[in-house]
Write a protein that holds these residues in place. Structure first.
Motif, PDB file in Angstrom:
ATOM      1  N   ALA A  18     -34.307  31.818  10.631  1.00 18.21           N
ATOM      2  CA  ALA A  18     -35.430  32.482   9.974  1.00 18.21           C
ATOM      3  C   ALA A  18     -34.966  33.985   9.670  1.00 18.21           C
ATOM      4  O   ALA A  18     -35.047  34.436   8.334  1.00 18.21           O
ATOM      5  CB  ALA A  18     -36.681  32.641  11.112  1.00 18.21           C
ATOM      6  N   LYS A  19     -34.361  34.646  10.268  1.00 18.66           N
ATOM      7  CA  LYS A  19     -33.724  35.882   9.875  1.00 18.66           C
ATOM      8  C   LYS A  19     -32.998  35.860   8.886  1.00 18.66           C
ATOM      9  O   LYS A  19     -32.821  36.672   7.825  1.00 18.66           O
ATOM     10  CB  LYS A  19     -32.869  36.674  11.181  1.00 18.66           C
ATOM     11  CG  LYS A  19     -32.718  38.018  10.739  1.00 18.66           C
ATOM     12  CD  LYS A  19     -31.960  38.550  12.046  1.00 18.66           C
ATOM     13  CE  LYS A  19     -31.645  40.185  11.667  1.00 18.66           C
ATOM     14  NZ  LYS A  19     -30.859  40.675  12.944  1.00 18.66           N
ATOM     15  N   GLN A  40     -32.710  33.507   6.589  1.00 24.58           N
ATOM     16  CA  GLN A  40     -33.517  32.475   5.751  1.00 24.58           C
ATOM     17  C   GLN A  40     -32.668  31.336   5.151  1.00 24.58           C
ATOM     18  O   GLN A  40     -32.277  31.285   3.898  1.00 24.58           O
ATOM     19  CB  GLN A  40     -33.858  33.302   4.313  1.00 24.58           C
ATOM     20  CG  GLN A  40     -34.758  34.544   4.769  1.00 24.58           C
ATOM     21  CD  GLN A  40     -35.305  35.260   3.791  1.00 24.58           C
ATOM     22  OE1 GLN A  40     -35.861  34.991   2.674  1.00 24.58           O
ATOM     23  NE2 GLN A  40     -35.189  36.568   3.689  1.00 24.58           N
ATOM     24  N   SER A  94     -45.095  28.798  12.089  1.00 23.18           N
ATOM     25  CA  SER A  94     -45.146  30.108  12.090  1.00 23.18           C
ATOM     26  C   SER A  94     -44.535  30.601  10.994  1.00 23.18           C
ATOM     27  O   SER A  94     -43.689  29.830  10.215  1.00 23.18           O
ATOM     28  CB  SER A  94     -44.814  30.408  13.326  1.00 23.18           C
ATOM     29  OG  SER A  94     -43.411  30.279  13.588  1.00 23.18           O
ATOM     30  N   GLU A  95     -44.214  31.937  11.000  1.00 22.97           N
ATOM     31  CA  GLU A  95     -43.231  32.494   9.873  1.00 22.97           C
ATOM     32  C   GLU A  95     -41.714  32.067  10.395  1.00 22.97           C
ATOM     33  O   GLU A  95     -40.980  32.095   9.242  1.00 22.97           O
ATOM     34  CB  GLU A  95     -43.353  34.089   9.942  1.00 22.97           C
ATOM     35  CG  GLU A  95     -44.439  34.878   9.075  1.00 22.97           C
ATOM     36  CD  GLU A  95     -44.237  34.249   7.668  1.00 22.97           C
ATOM     37  OE1 GLU A  95     -43.225  34.562   7.058  1.00 22.97           O
ATOM     38  OE2 GLU A  95     -45.294  33.462   6.878  1.00 22.97           O
ATOM     39  N   GLN A  96     -41.449  32.169  11.400  1.00 24.19           N
ATOM     40  CA  GLN A  96     -39.876  31.534  11.782  1.00 24.19           C
ATOM     41  C   GLN A  96     -39.807  30.130  11.769  1.00 24.19           C
ATOM     42  O   GLN A  96     -38.596  29.767  10.912  1.00 24.19           O
ATOM     43  CB  GLN A  96     -39.649  31.957  13.115  1.00 24.19           C
ATOM     44  CG  GLN A  96     -39.600  33.435  13.476  1.00 24.19           C
ATOM     45  CD  GLN A  96     -38.993  34.001  14.561  1.00 24.19           C
ATOM     46  OE1 GLN A  96     -39.079  32.989  15.953  1.00 24.19           O
ATOM     47  NE2 GLN A  96     -38.042  34.738  14.949  1.00 24.19           N
ATOM     48  N   LYS A  97     -40.832  29.590  12.212  1.00 25.04           N
ATOM     49  CA  LYS A  97     -40.843  28.027  12.000  1.00 25.04           C
ATOM     50  C   LYS A  97     -40.697  27.323  10.640  1.00 25.04           C
ATOM     51  O   LYS A  97     -40.268  26.173  10.469  1.00 25.04           O
ATOM     52  CB  LYS A  97     -41.758  27.236  12.957  1.00 25.04           C
ATOM     53  CG  LYS A  97     -41.273  27.362  14.400  1.00 25.04           C
ATOM     54  CD  LYS A  97     -42.471  26.851  15.291  1.00 25.04           C
ATOM     55  CE  LYS A  97     -42.274  27.324  16.622  1.00 25.04           C
ATOM     56  NZ  LYS A  97     -43.544  26.532  17.777  1.00 25.04           N
ATOM     57  N   LYS A  98     -41.262  28.066   9.904  1.00 23.25           N
ATOM     58  CA  LYS A  98     -41.354  27.647   8.449  1.00 23.25           C
ATOM     59  C   LYS A  98     -40.074  27.437   7.726  1.00 23.25           C
ATOM     60  O   LYS A  98     -39.752  26.525   6.588  1.00 23.25           O
ATOM     61  CB  LYS A  98     -42.290  28.520   7.363  1.00 23.25           C
ATOM     62  CG  LYS A  98     -41.568  29.912   7.040  1.00 23.25           C
ATOM     63  CD  LYS A  98     -42.249  30.574   6.079  1.00 23.25           C
ATOM     64  CE  LYS A  98     -41.451  31.793   5.648  1.00 23.25           C
ATOM     65  NZ  LYS A  98     -42.538  32.716   4.311  1.00 23.25           N
ATOM     66  N   TRP A  99     -38.885  27.887   8.250  1.00 25.21           N
ATOM     67  CA  TRP A  99     -37.196  27.345   7.934  1.00 25.21           C
ATOM     68  C   TRP A  99     -36.821  26.324   8.435  1.00 25.21           C
ATOM     69  O   TRP A  99     -35.762  25.763   8.273  1.00 25.21           O
ATOM     70  CB  TRP A  99     -36.633  28.806   8.208  1.00 25.21           C
ATOM     71  CG  TRP A  99     -36.857  29.650   7.359  1.00 25.21           C
ATOM     72  CD1 TRP A  99     -37.727  30.926   7.655  1.00 25.21           C
ATOM     73  CD2 TRP A  99     -36.531  29.947   5.887  1.00 25.21           C
ATOM     74  NE1 TRP A  99     -37.999  31.688   6.446  1.00 25.21           N
ATOM     75  CE2 TRP A  99     -37.196  31.003   5.388  1.00 25.21           C
ATOM     76  CE3 TRP A  99     -35.692  29.167   5.127  1.00 25.21           C
ATOM     77  CZ2 TRP A  99     -36.660  31.603   4.192  1.00 25.21           C
ATOM     78  CZ3 TRP A  99     -35.349  29.715   3.749  1.00 25.21           C
ATOM     79  CH2 TRP A  99     -36.095  30.988   3.282  1.00 25.21           C
ATOM     80  N   GLN A 112     -33.999  30.138  -0.348  1.00 23.93           N
ATOM     81  CA  GLN A 112     -35.520  30.275  -0.555  1.00 23.93           C
ATOM     82  C   GLN A 112     -36.171  29.069  -1.515  1.00 23.93           C
ATOM     83  O   GLN A 112     -37.188  28.486  -0.962  1.00 23.93           O
ATOM     84  CB  GLN A 112     -36.031  31.598  -1.046  1.00 23.93           C
ATOM     85  CG  GLN A 112     -35.561  32.798  -0.124  1.00 23.93           C
ATOM     86  CD  GLN A 112     -35.910  34.026  -0.928  1.00 23.93           C
ATOM     87  OE1 GLN A 112     -35.978  34.510  -1.822  1.00 23.93           O
ATOM     88  NE2 GLN A 112     -36.026  35.197  -0.104  1.00 23.93           N
ATOM     89  N   THR A 115     -38.636  25.941  -0.283  1.00 23.58           N
ATOM     90  CA  THR A 115     -39.775  25.608  -0.972  1.00 23.58           C
ATOM     91  C   THR A 115     -39.747  24.311  -1.378  1.00 23.58           C
ATOM     92  O   THR A 115     -40.886  23.586  -1.379  1.00 23.58           O
ATOM     93  CB  THR A 115     -40.050  26.435  -2.050  1.00 23.58           C
ATOM     94  OG1 THR A 115     -40.200  28.096  -1.840  1.00 23.58           O
ATOM     95  CG2 THR A 115     -41.256  26.469  -3.045  1.00 23.58           C
ATOM     96  N   THR A 121     -47.844  22.857   6.212  1.00 23.32           N
ATOM     97  CA  THR A 121     -47.952  23.046   7.596  1.00 23.32           C
ATOM     98  C   THR A 121     -47.349  21.537   8.397  1.00 23.32           C
ATOM     99  O   THR A 121     -47.286  21.653   9.759  1.00 23.32           O
ATOM    100  CB  THR A 121     -49.779  22.763   7.997  1.00 23.32           C
ATOM    101  OG1 THR A 121     -50.236  21.735   7.321  1.00 23.32           O
ATOM    102  CG2 THR A 121     -50.328  24.101   7.504  1.00 23.32           C
TER     103      THR A 121
END
Length: 380
Positions: free
Chosen positions: A105-106, A108, A125-130, A332, A336, A356
């Protein structure tokens, strides 16, 4: 004038090189250690992944973590910092993938994790979205198992799982579903994947006289508790998760795993599946290619890596339209594009991702299977 010409040629050469930048994909598997039954077919499958995508060369950098989460973190750091990879496939184990979430996550960097536990992507979460998970979520498999329990009028269930994210998440999921369906959990036990004797846990599970017992463990560790239960005289219905979906389970368990029920991908019973299933042709292609290269059919765990390759093959051309490999923007855009995957047929089912849902399987990603005469058979 000559100097200007040289400068122009150098700039042109630089642009051409940029236009055909190499795509680097890191792979981390547990091809040695306790999780090797899972990791070996995954490591082998790397050689079957696409060598070019959208006309660009793809290089795979494969590392072994020895089934150790700490080694997984080191390997992933190396792939990110030294190799500047655009995405990572792996690691093989749920604890290993869980340990890597903060790092990827850090940096990306999209992680396509071929692991069992859904806790690496749920809750989002913001981390798990990766993180993108190339296996069926626990809830999808558990729902099928509980539906079968209800049909069999099972009212009492005991549970034993590995003392790690895989078993822990399964404990939560099955407790929730069982309660909703009027099934009482009589006893819960846990064990380490490397444990060779589970007599104590087996006796405790049996003491509650459950009609059925669910074992939540990946690879070879799924066999040990079932053998212990059989040796202590348990003859109720035993359920397993998709973590047991490999032929070695049959060989190691023998008659002691007869009549086991599990939900898993169609690969275990590929010859019984109708040709209309959207995954059958792809699964057969993968299985035959693997056998040609390695002399045997792969465990379904290898398909988790193969499907990661199919997901990247779909997403990379989209990312290339807006950015170049080796850049943060490319990673990134790749994330997406993966998140927008829709109706992608693969070896185990059909992927449709959303912001999600980073697994994307529906009921086409599971079939009910049992063990009859030492063979996997469709449950009918």
């Amino acid at each position: 004038m000559e100097i200007k010409k040289i400068g122009f040629v150098a700039a042109l050469t630089s642009c051409v090189g940029l236009a055909h930048a190499e795509i680097k994909i890191g792979v981390v598997t547990s091809s040695t250690g306790p999780v090797a039954m899972v990791g070996i077919p995954q490591k082998n499958t790397v050689s079957l992944l696409p060598k070019t995508i959208a006309g660009e060369k793809v290089t795979y950098i494969s590392l072994d973590d020895g089934s150790d989460p700490t080694a997984s973190v080191k390997a992933i750091n190396k792939l990110i910092k030294e190799n500047n990879v655009d995405a990572i496939i792996g690691p093989s184990g749920s604890p290993n993938a869980s340990a890597a979430i903060g790092i990827i996550a850090k940096a990306q960097v999209p992680l396509l994790a071929p692991v069992g536990t859904s806790s690496i992507i749920v809750p989002m979460s913001e981390q798990k979205k990766w993180v993108f998970k190339t296996t069926q979520n626990d809830e999808l498999i558990a729902t099928a198992l509980v539906e079968d329990m209800v049909k069999r009028k099972i009212k009492t269930l005991a549970f034993i799982g590995t003392a790690d994210p895989y078993g822990e998440n399964w404990s939560k999921v099955i407790t929730n579903l069982a309660t909703k369906n009027g099934i009482k959990i009589t006893q819960k036990e846990s064990f380490q994947r490397q444990d060779t004797s589970l007599t104590g846990q087996a006796l405790k599970l049996i003491s509650g006289k459950p009609q059925a017992i669910l074992i939540a463990a990946p690879g070879g560790s799924a066999v040990t508790p079932q053998v212990a239960l059989y040796d202590r005289g348990y003859r109720g219905q035993v359920y397993q998760t998709h973590g047991a979906a490999l032929d070695q389970f049959l060989k190691m368990g023998g008659k002691k795993v007869e009549n086991t029920i599990l939900a898993a991908s169609l690969m275990l019973v590929i010859n019984e599946m109708p040709n209309t299933h959207p995954s059958k042709a792809l699964a057969l292609k993968y299985m035959n290619s693997y056998k040609k290269s390695f002399g045997e059919y792969p465990a379904t765990f290898g398909a988790n890596v193969y499907d990661a390759g199919l997901l990247l093959e779909k997403a990379i051309p989209v990312a290339l339209k807006k950015s170049k490999p080796g850049s943060v923007q490319f990673r990134q855009e790749l994330r997406t594009a993966l998140e927008k995957t829709k109706e992608l047929a693969a070896t185990q089912g059909v992927y449709s991702m959303t912001p999600t849902d980073h697994s994307g399987f529906d009921k086409r990603g599971r079939v009910m299977i049992t063990v009859k005469n030492g063979q996997w058979k469709l449950l009918k």
